[in-house]
Design a protein around this motif. Structure first.
Motif, PDB file in Angstrom:
ATOM      1  N   ALA A  87      32.024  -6.263  -5.059  1.00 30.53           N
ATOM      2  CA  ALA A  87      32.294  -6.247  -6.355  1.00 30.53           C
ATOM      3  C   ALA A  87      33.145  -7.439  -6.470  1.00 30.53           C
ATOM      4  CB  ALA A  87      33.199  -5.026  -6.860  1.00 30.53           C
ATOM      5  N   ASP A  91      36.281  -6.180 -11.034  1.00 34.16           N
ATOM      6  CA  ASP A  91      35.766  -4.808 -10.851  1.00 34.16           C
ATOM      7  C   ASP A  91      35.950  -4.135  -9.449  1.00 34.16           C
ATOM      8  OD1 ASP A  91      34.211  -5.364 -13.248  1.00 34.16           O
ATOM      9  OD2 ASP A  91      32.695  -6.481 -12.126  1.00 34.16           O
ATOM     10  N   GLU A  94      35.562  -0.354  -9.048  1.00 36.19           N
ATOM     11  CA  GLU A  94      34.201   0.252  -8.835  1.00 36.19           C
ATOM     12  C   GLU A  94      33.812   0.336  -7.412  1.00 36.19           C
ATOM     13  OE1 GLU A  94      31.430   0.665 -11.001  1.00 36.19           O
ATOM     14  OE2 GLU A  94      33.061   0.907 -12.554  1.00 36.19           O
ATOM     15  N   ARG A  97      35.666   3.352  -6.252  1.00 31.87           N
ATOM     16  CA  ARG A  97      34.813   4.527  -6.606  1.00 31.87           C
ATOM     17  C   ARG A  97      33.764   4.570  -6.039  1.00 31.87           C
ATOM     18  NH1 ARG A  97      30.303   5.443  -9.229  1.00 31.87           N
ATOM     19  NH2 ARG A  97      29.949   2.997  -9.337  1.00 31.87           N
ATOM     20  N   LEU A 209      28.315  -4.407  -7.718  1.00 29.37           N
ATOM     21  CA  LEU A 209      28.874  -3.467  -8.706  1.00 29.37           C
ATOM     22  C   LEU A 209      29.334  -4.033  -9.666  1.00 29.37           C
ATOM     23  CD1 LEU A 209      30.732  -0.839  -6.209  1.00 29.37           C
ATOM     24  CD2 LEU A 209      28.206  -0.869  -6.984  1.00 29.37           C
ATOM     25  N   HIS A 210      28.882  -3.472 -10.907  1.00 29.44           N
ATOM     26  CA  HIS A 210      29.386  -4.050 -12.319  1.00 29.44           C
ATOM     27  C   HIS A 210      29.261  -2.816 -13.340  1.00 29.44           C
ATOM     28  CE1 HIS A 210      28.938  -6.179 -16.183  1.00 29.44           C
ATOM     29  NE2 HIS A 210      29.544  -7.121 -15.401  1.00 29.44           N
ATOM     30  N   PRO A 211      30.078  -2.747 -14.079  1.00 33.48           N
ATOM     31  CA  PRO A 211      30.203  -1.469 -14.898  1.00 33.48           C
ATOM     32  C   PRO A 211      29.245  -1.257 -15.824  1.00 33.48           C
ATOM     33  CG  PRO A 211      32.338  -2.686 -15.189  1.00 33.48           C
ATOM     34  CD  PRO A 211      31.424  -3.710 -14.334  1.00 33.48           C
ATOM     35  N   ARG A 212      28.441  -2.500 -16.348  1.00 31.32           N
ATOM     36  CA  ARG A 212      27.452  -2.605 -17.332  1.00 31.32           C
ATOM     37  C   ARG A 212      26.007  -2.889 -16.681  1.00 31.32           C
ATOM     38  NH1 ARG A 212      26.075  -6.137 -21.083  1.00 31.32           N
ATOM     39  NH2 ARG A 212      27.568  -7.832 -20.129  1.00 31.32           N
TER      40      ARG A 212
END
Ligand SMILES: Cc1cc2nc3c(=O)[nH]c(=O)nc-3n(C[C@H](O)[C@H](O)[C@H](O)COP(=O)(O)OP(=O)(O)OC[C@H]3O[C@@H](n4cnc5c(N)ncnc54)[C@H](O)[C@@H]3O)c2cc1C
Length: 328
Positions: A87, A91, A94, A97, A209-212
């Motif tokens: 990430a 991020d 992420e 998580r 990993l990327h929120p969108r």
């Protein structure tokens, strides 16, 4: 004698395992040649049971570990370099998580990350490394399965959607085409781009990993990389959209700016066959069995479902996590 309908990854593994165990098998594929239609050619292919626990049911991890072992035993082209999950600094949460949701990983500092994947130096907040995972390139793997099934005695018919009428059992592996009989089967569109580059140098699948738009890159060898994949509730296969191309290519560039000079060699979308709970099923009816709904994990799970099916045929064994009575 058994008839298997559909020569995607699921039908091929069924044919291979049954033929190797001495059963008489005819594999009937509707397309005039191998791998012209269906979903399997679009896959990554990551064999990543531990990573998949982030978003998939536990059954995928449990069966997937066996699937990975079966691929490694059967196929010399299965590469066992593990998976990296990274990430960008912004991020970082992420990554925490993802670490909480999964197991079988080691946390790498940015320096440790650069030591195993030098191209990723200085851009990431560290990584999760899943050393027990593998990957492969789909097309050579599918050809290998087809050749091995034929070598083991399976009879293969192309250009033929029908199956011999006198068989003892039909095993339906038609993927999304079985929707004509399985009304709760749906397609989940996965778009991907394949590029070729002399500058990019990655040895293992990397998930960004990327929120969108989370993305992954899978090295297929000889400078070819698969960049994937969207997960869209749609049954449309075919060309990808401009929006998805932008998302996939921007994320690849964020992963490694060397992608900027890569040539795009392929683009396209497959429709993954899935049941409402995204779990794979073997649906047993009288002399007709469906193996379907492998969703995002068809390569990972196909060998295990073939093994379970062979055990069912030979001993009547039924794994309650996978087998259901067919009420169609
Ligand atoms: C972008 C993308 C990335 C993916 N990445 C991964 C990954 O990294 N790891 C992983 O494990 N999985 C991955 N998958 C999922 C995997 O590709 C699917 O789960 C798998 O391909 C499903 O295989 P199948 O054999 O059930 O279906 P299909 O591959 O669709 O095969 C069905 C076959 O049946 C044939 N057929 C249809 N009708 C008839 C008929 N009447 N008679 C005879 N034959 C017929 C079709 O022509 C086809 O050949 C990915 C999928 C996509 C789209």
């Amino acid at each position: 004698m058994f008839a298997i309908r559909g020569a995607g990854v699921v039908g091929l593994w069924q044919a291979l395992i049954l033929a190797r165990r001495g059963h008489k098998v005819t594999l009937c594929e509707r397309s005039p040649g191998p791998f012209m239609h269906g979903c399997s050619l679009y896959a990554g292919v990551m064999l990543a049971p531990n990573c998949e626990k982030e978003s998939a049911e536990l059954i995928v991890r449990d069966l997937g570990r066996r699937g990975l072992a079966l691929w490694r035993d059967a196929y010399p082209g299965a590469i066992a370099n593990g998976t990296l999950v990274v990430a960008l600094q912004r991020d970082r949460a992420e990554l925490d998580r993802f670490a909480r949701m999964t197991e079988g990983h080691e946390r790498l500092s940015p320096t440790e990350l650069a030591a195993i994947e030098p191209a990723l130096i200085d851009r990431f907040a560290g990584a999760l490394y899943f050393p027990q995972e593998g990957h492969l390139s789909p097309e050579p793997a599918l050809h290998f399965l087809l050749e091995q099934a034929q070598a083991a005695g399976a009879h293969v018919r192309f250009g033929d959607g029908e199956y011999p009428p006198d068989v003892d059992l039909v095993i339906d592996c038609r993927g999304l085409a079985a929707k004509d009989q399985l009304s709760n089967l749906r397609g989940v569109r996965g778009e991907r781009i394949v590029v070729k580059s002399r500058e990019v140098n990655l040895a293992r699948p990397v998930r960004l990993l990327h929120p969108r738009f989370p993305l992954y890159v899978v090295p297929w060898g000889n400078g070819v990389y698969m960049i994937g994949a969207t997960v869209i509730e749609s049954e449309e296969a075919g060309p990808i959209t401009l929006r998805s191309a932008l998302d996939l290519l921007s994320a690849a560039y964020a992963l490694d700016p060397a992608f900027a000079e890569a040539e795009i060699v392929l683009q396209g979308a497959g429709a993954r066959p899935a049941f409402p709970d995204n779990r794979p099923r073997i649906m047993v009816g009288r002399r007709y069995i469906y193996v379907n709904g492998l969703y995002r994990h068809g390569f990972l799970l196909a060998p295990v479902l073939a093994e379970l099916m062979a055990a069912h045929i030979e001993t009547g064994a039924v794994d309650p996590e996978v087998f259901v009575a067919d009420s169609c």
